[in-house]
Each structure stands twice: as C-alpha cells, then as structure tokens.
Design an enzyme around this catalytic site. Structure first.
Site, PDB file in Angstrom:
ATOM      1  N   HIS A  34       0.836  -1.199   0.000  1.00 52.91           N
ATOM      2  CA  HIS A  34       0.000   0.000   0.000  1.00 52.91           C
ATOM      3  C   HIS A  34       0.879   1.260   0.000  1.00 52.91           C
ATOM      4  CE1 HIS A  34      -3.830  -2.198   1.274  1.00 52.91           C
ATOM      5  NE2 HIS A  34      -2.876  -3.124   1.336  1.00 52.91           N
ATOM      6  N   ASP A 139      -6.013   5.469   1.430  1.00 57.64           N
ATOM      7  CA  ASP A 139      -6.290   4.046   1.319  1.00 57.64           C
ATOM      8  C   ASP A 139      -7.689   3.791   1.910  1.00 57.64           C
ATOM      9  OD1 ASP A 139      -4.181   1.432   1.102  1.00 57.64           O
ATOM     10  OD2 ASP A 139      -6.112   1.066   2.094  1.00 57.64           O
ATOM     11  N   ALA A 346      15.221  -6.460  -3.234  1.00 55.60           N
ATOM     12  CA  ALA A 346      15.503  -6.691  -4.655  1.00 55.60           C
ATOM     13  C   ALA A 346      14.801  -5.650  -5.531  1.00 55.60           C
ATOM     14  CB  ALA A 346      15.034  -8.083  -5.049  1.00 55.60           C
ATOM     15  N   HIS A 363       3.241 -14.673  -5.211  1.00 54.44           N
ATOM     16  CA  HIS A 363       2.080 -14.801  -4.328  1.00 54.44           C
ATOM     17  C   HIS A 363       0.871 -14.056  -4.892  1.00 54.44           C
ATOM     18  CE1 HIS A 363       3.748 -10.921  -3.626  1.00 54.44           C
ATOM     19  NE2 HIS A 363       2.855 -10.584  -2.726  1.00 54.44           N
ATOM     20  N   ASN A 367       0.692  -5.397  -6.440  1.00 50.66           N
ATOM     21  CA  ASN A 367       1.897  -4.765  -6.987  1.00 50.66           C
ATOM     22  C   ASN A 367       2.622  -5.732  -7.919  1.00 50.66           C
ATOM     23  OD1 ASN A 367       2.789  -2.007  -5.502  1.00 50.66           O
ATOM     24  ND2 ASN A 367       1.672  -3.309  -4.081  1.00 50.66           N
ATOM     25  N   GLN A 388      -4.966 -12.137  -2.778  1.00 49.16           N
ATOM     26  CA  GLN A 388      -4.110 -12.908  -3.685  1.00 49.16           C
ATOM     27  C   GLN A 388      -4.817 -14.078  -4.383  1.00 49.16           C
ATOM     28  OE1 GLN A 388      -0.887 -13.711  -0.976  1.00 49.16           O
ATOM     29  NE2 GLN A 388      -0.714 -11.529  -0.483  1.00 49.16           N
TER      30      GLN A 388
HETATM   31  C1  LIG Z   1     -11.005  -1.214  -2.317  1.00 48.72           C
HETATM   32  O1  LIG Z   1     -10.188  -2.139  -1.677  1.00 48.72           O
HETATM   33  C2  LIG Z   1     -10.577  -2.647  -0.442  1.00 48.72           C
HETATM   34  C3  LIG Z   1      -9.576  -3.648   0.013  1.00 48.72           C
HETATM   35  O2  LIG Z   1      -8.328  -3.048   0.217  1.00 48.72           O
HETATM   36  C4  LIG Z   1     -12.008  -3.106  -0.476  1.00 48.72           C
HETATM   37  O3  LIG Z   1     -12.405  -3.706   0.724  1.00 48.72           O
HETATM   38  C5  LIG Z   1     -12.855  -1.913  -0.843  1.00 48.72           C
HETATM   39  O4  LIG Z   1     -14.217  -2.192  -0.785  1.00 48.72           O
HETATM   40  C6  LIG Z   1     -12.464  -1.475  -2.214  1.00 48.72           C
HETATM   41  N1  LIG Z   1     -13.347  -0.527  -2.824  1.00 48.72           N
HETATM   42  C7  LIG Z   1     -13.214   0.770  -3.007  1.00 48.72           C
HETATM   43  C8  LIG Z   1     -14.278   1.454  -3.756  1.00 48.72           C
HETATM   44  O5  LIG Z   1     -12.291   1.381  -2.612  1.00 48.72           O
END
Ligand SMILES: *[C@@H]1O[C@H](CO)[C@@H](O)[C@H](O)[C@H]1NC(C)=O
Ligand SMILES: *[C@@H]1O[C@H](CO)[C@@H](O)[C@H](O)[C@H]1NC(C)=O
Length: 498
Positions: A34, A139, A346, A363, A367, A388
């Site tokens: 993130h 975030d 790395a 995984h 990213n 993942q």
């Molecule tokens: C974006 O990502 C998260 C998980 O990191 C998710 O739970 C969330 O609902 C998502 N949606 C938006 C619109 O950001």
C-alpha cells in the site's frame, strides 16, 4: 538514499504559502504494498506541478522512501513527508510455521493507526486554512482516520484502491451475499482463510466513513478489467461519485539507486526468457520445510532462477533482528551458475523488465501482478492470503497469463518439490509456457498502450487532475522532466517485442 531526506514538521507551510491553491494529501495504509502504490501515485501527481504531502508515522514514511522501487529519487524528494506521532506498538516477528499465511504480526501497528484520527484531523484543518483547496487521497483502510474531512468545507477525499477491480467486486458481492455481477470462472477460491478476524474488524470500521469520499481511483485499466470497471463506475455514479481507472501507475523509467543490484548483472549474462524470478512479497514467511521443498524443486527443474528469500515484514521494519532462513546443506554450491538467492531488498520491477526474465513465481499481491503484467512476464501463481487468491484467478483463468502452483483448497498441505519442479518446467521449458508467455506479452502491449498519450488510463489520469485543479483538461500536462506523459514502463524490452 541521500536525496530522500526527511522534510520535517513545518515544511508544508512553505508550499502552501507559495501556492495557496491546491494541496494534495496522501494517507497510505502501513503495509509495503500500500505504501508503495501511494508513493507512486504521489510522484505522478507531483509531476503535474501539484504539491503533494505524504502523511504517516515516521517509521512508515521512512520505509516507503528507502524501498522506493524504480522511482527517481529526484521525484521522491519533491514530496513533503509529514511524520505523525503514533502511539507505541508491538512489532513481533512473523510466524513462519503457520499454515495460514495472513500477516498477523502487522495487526498491532494497524490498530495503532486507528488512533491517528485526531492528529490527522488537526493536520487537515491546519492545511485547509492556508490552501484554497485540499484534496485527500487515502487508502480505503484509512477511511476511519480521515473521516473529519467531512467538516472541512474546502476539502474533499478520494479513495485510492490498492487492489484489482475483480477483488473489489468479489469482496463486495461476497459480503453482501449477492451473486458476482458478471460471468466469472466456475471454481473461484473461497474467501475462507484469506483474512484474520481482526482484519475483518478493521475493515468493517471503514464502511461508514468511506461514504464521505467523492470518488474512487483504481490502479487498473480498461484493457485489463473493462467490464467490471464500467460496472463499478455505474454504481459510483448512482451515489454521485466519480471513478478513474489510471493504472498501471508504475514509473516509466527505472532510475532508482537499486538499478545497480548484482542480480541485474547476473541477468545480463543469461539467455532471453530463461530465468524464473521467485519472490513472495513482504508479508509472507515460509517455514524451514517449505523452503527446503522450494529449494529442491528449483534445483530439480534445472531452470535458471533468482530467488528472493526474505522474512515477512514486521510492523516496524527497522526494528531489530530478522530471521535468516536456512537453505538445505550444500544448496548454494550446487546451484552455482544455475541460480542465485537474494537476501536483501531486490529491484523487482527492474528484474521483471529484464529480457532474460521469462517467468515469475509469485504470491499474486497486486503490486507484483501489475508489474508482471506490464512487463509481459507470465506468472506461476502461488497465492497466500488476502486478495491474492482472487488475483490469481485473473492471472490463470481470465487473462490466462499464468499457471497455478497450488490450488487454494489445498492451502493447508505442504507444497512438494515435485510440484514446484513440474510447474517451473511447464512455464520455462515447455511449449505450454511459450504460449502463455506470448499471451502475457500481448496483454502487456495493450496495458502499456493505456498509459501513453491518448490511452484510456492517461486520459483518466488527466481527467482526475483536471477535476481536482478545476481546469480544462486540455491544459493539463505533467511538468516534471523525469516522469514523461506516460505512466507505464516504456523501457521494458518484453512487451515491445510483442
Ligand atoms: C477497495 O479495496 C478494499 C480492500 O483493500 C475493499 O475492501 C474496498 O471495498 C475497495 N473498494 C473501493 C471502492 O475502494
Ligand atoms: C518453527 O519450527 C521450527 C522447526 O521446524 C522451530 O525450530 C522454530 O522455533 C519454529 N518457529 C516458531 C516461531 O514457532
């Protein structure tokens, strides 16, 4: 990195005094995947001449800077890093022996972050008195912390989503008990075992405060997830929200200090598409047993490899001892010439962009997926937790640019050397792998097209910038010399061959 020196507490006042216009405040969630994406976005926005402030604890701001993969230090230094005081938190080591790979060791720091609401509110109020307009990009997992934005008249907020649109929609339909909105592959992995109870709790806290956002930004593009992006865009519009799909937001040229890493020299000496890169990101620790099987599998495959063997991050990555996992006796000597084991940080984007790299055992963190897709490198998918398993469906079932190493349903079982040998050989030595690699290169070409002038992601990024600056879109262009108008990796030798 000398050029990434901390800017301290009051430096933001200069910027605002100078500009007195628009200030962008980034509020990342403290986990490497993130931190990295929000740092990349910070540099992109800053390339339009907009002051960008990156706000977090001193530890995580430092972490983001020292690990700034492929960003130009001259771009990073233009950002204003604002260190918030956080309460003390535990930083326990990860447990490599757990079959459930969710990074429980990070939970104390995530809980500590929840208490940042008040300092963030004060900071935002302070800035909002001096700038004409404040735009907060955060975030989704920091929605709780930025929610006081609602009481600041000249500020609004946008969520930057660090995962795929596919994961977003899967999670949403799952939690609402609704069917997935479009056709998807038959046997998708369950959400069982993907998250911890505490992670659900922390996520649930964000649902209400997330409603204050004015829009969503996704690090994906129409070439990858067009139909789903359209759907989310319509849902957002119904709530009076905008959506911009601007990915991939990787820097276009690698100029980081990391470009001198010894594994890149080694790659220079290898044949085209002959090396498989093996890395499981920053949140996964393998047990001694798992490491032994992986080592034997790689050796038996007789394929060239670079294996990044590191323990998962702690809440504070600068704090004390890290386990140095043991390799089987004599392994390093036996694989001399065949492969190399990397224990330090790395330069992953550079490795993936290198013409000798022909596969990636991953995984499937977002990213890694985005970097691999942009460079046209097919994936041997070994999902471990969180988004993942769903990302691996995109890779192996939807785009068909990879093979699965281990089905999610078998996650409690030890992955044997023979399984690893088999999947590495299929991807690197057999015709099957060539077909998959060709598809990956074709997809990469389309993805990279998105971020050059006229491409959908570039148009949407310009439109976001126009939206927050209140300008006509035609007047919007990046000013920085080191980030050209396209945001993806024009220098990759893989996709250009497709
Ligand atoms: C974006 O990502 C998260 C998980 O990191 C998710 O739970 C969330 O609902 C998502 N949606 C938006 C619109 O950001
Ligand atoms: C994990 O298991 C190994 C033995 O396989 C043991 O030596 C080690 O102490 C264990 N680590 C933890 C954190 O439990």
């Amino acid at each position: 990195m000398a050029s990434c020196n901390d800017t301290h507490e009051i430096s933001y006042e200069n910027t605002i005094a100078e500009q007195a216009q628009l200030v962008v405040i980034m509020v990342p969630f403290p986990a490497q995947g993130h931190l990295n994406q929000l740092l990349q976005l910070s540099c992109l926005i800053s390339s339009y001449g907009i002051p960008v402030h990156y706000v977090g604890s001193a530890i995580h701001n430092r972490q983001a800077k020292v690990r700034a993969n492929s960003l130009n230090p001259l771009d990073v230094v233009k950002l204003r890093f604002h260190d918030l005081t956080t309460p003390a938190f535990d930083s326990p080591p990860p447990n490599p022996n757990s079959t459930n790979k969710f990074p429980l060791q990070l939970q104390p720091v995530w809980y500590a972050m929840l208490s940042l609401r008040q300092p963030v509110a004060e900071y935002l109020k302070h800035i909002s008195m001096q700038a004409k307009r404040v735009v907060v990009i955060h975030d989704p997992l920091m929605s709780v912390v930025v929610q006081d934005i609602a009481s600041i008249p000249n500020a609004d907020s946008y969520v930057f989503n660090c995962s795929s649109a596919y994961f977003h929609s899967s999670f949403e339909s799952e939690s609402l008990g609704k069917p997935f909105p479009i056709e998807q592959p038959k046997n998708v992995p369950s959400f069982e075992g993907c998250f911890s109870d505490d992670a659900f709790k922390i996520g649930a806290l964000q649902v209400e405060p997330m409603k204050y956002r004015a829009g969503d930004i996704f690090n994906t593009c129409r070439a990858l997830e067009g139909p789903l992006i359209d759907l989310i865009e319509r849902e957002d519009a119904a709530e009076n929200r905008k959506l911009w799909a601007i990915g991939p937001i990787l820097p276009s040229k690698s100029l980081s200090a990391n470009s001198q890493h010894k594994c890149l020299e080694w790659l220079d000496k290898q044949a085209r598409n002959s090396v498989i890169y093996v890395s499981f990101g920053t949140t996964i620790s393998l047990s001694d047993e798992e490491i032994k099987e992986l080592a034997m599998g790689l050796e038996q495959s007789k394929q060239k490899f670079i294996w990044v063997l590191r323990d998962a991050d702690k809440g504070n990555v600068f704090d004390g001892e890290v386990r140095r996992a043991e390799l089987p006796d004599g392994f390093v000597e036996r694989v001399k010439g065949l492969g190399m084991v990397v224990r330090d940080w790395a330069p992953q984007p550079e490795i993936l962009a290198h013409p000798s790299t022909g596969g990636f055992m991953s995984h499937c963190g977002w990213n890694s997926c985005i970097e691999s897709i942009t460079m046209g490198v097919p994936i041997a998918a070994w999902p471990m937790h969180s988004d993942q398993p769903r990302n691996s469906v995109l890779i192996t079932e939807i785009w068909k640019t990879g093979l699965i190493v281990r089905e999610w349903g078998l996650r409690e079982e030890l992955v044997k050397a023979s399984t690893i040998e088999n999947v590495v050989r299929r991807l690197m030595a057999l015709e099957e792998g060539n077909t998959i690699r060709k598809r990956a290169e074709e997809l990469a070409a389309a993805v990279r097209q998105s971020t050059v002038e006229g491409g959908t992601s570039k148009v949407e990024l310009d439109s976001f910038i126009a939206h927050i600056t209140g300008q006509n879109m035609d007047c919007v262009s990046p000013t920085s010399s080191s980030i050209p108008s396209s945001s993806a990796c024009n220098n990759s030798s893989h996709a250009s061959a497709a």
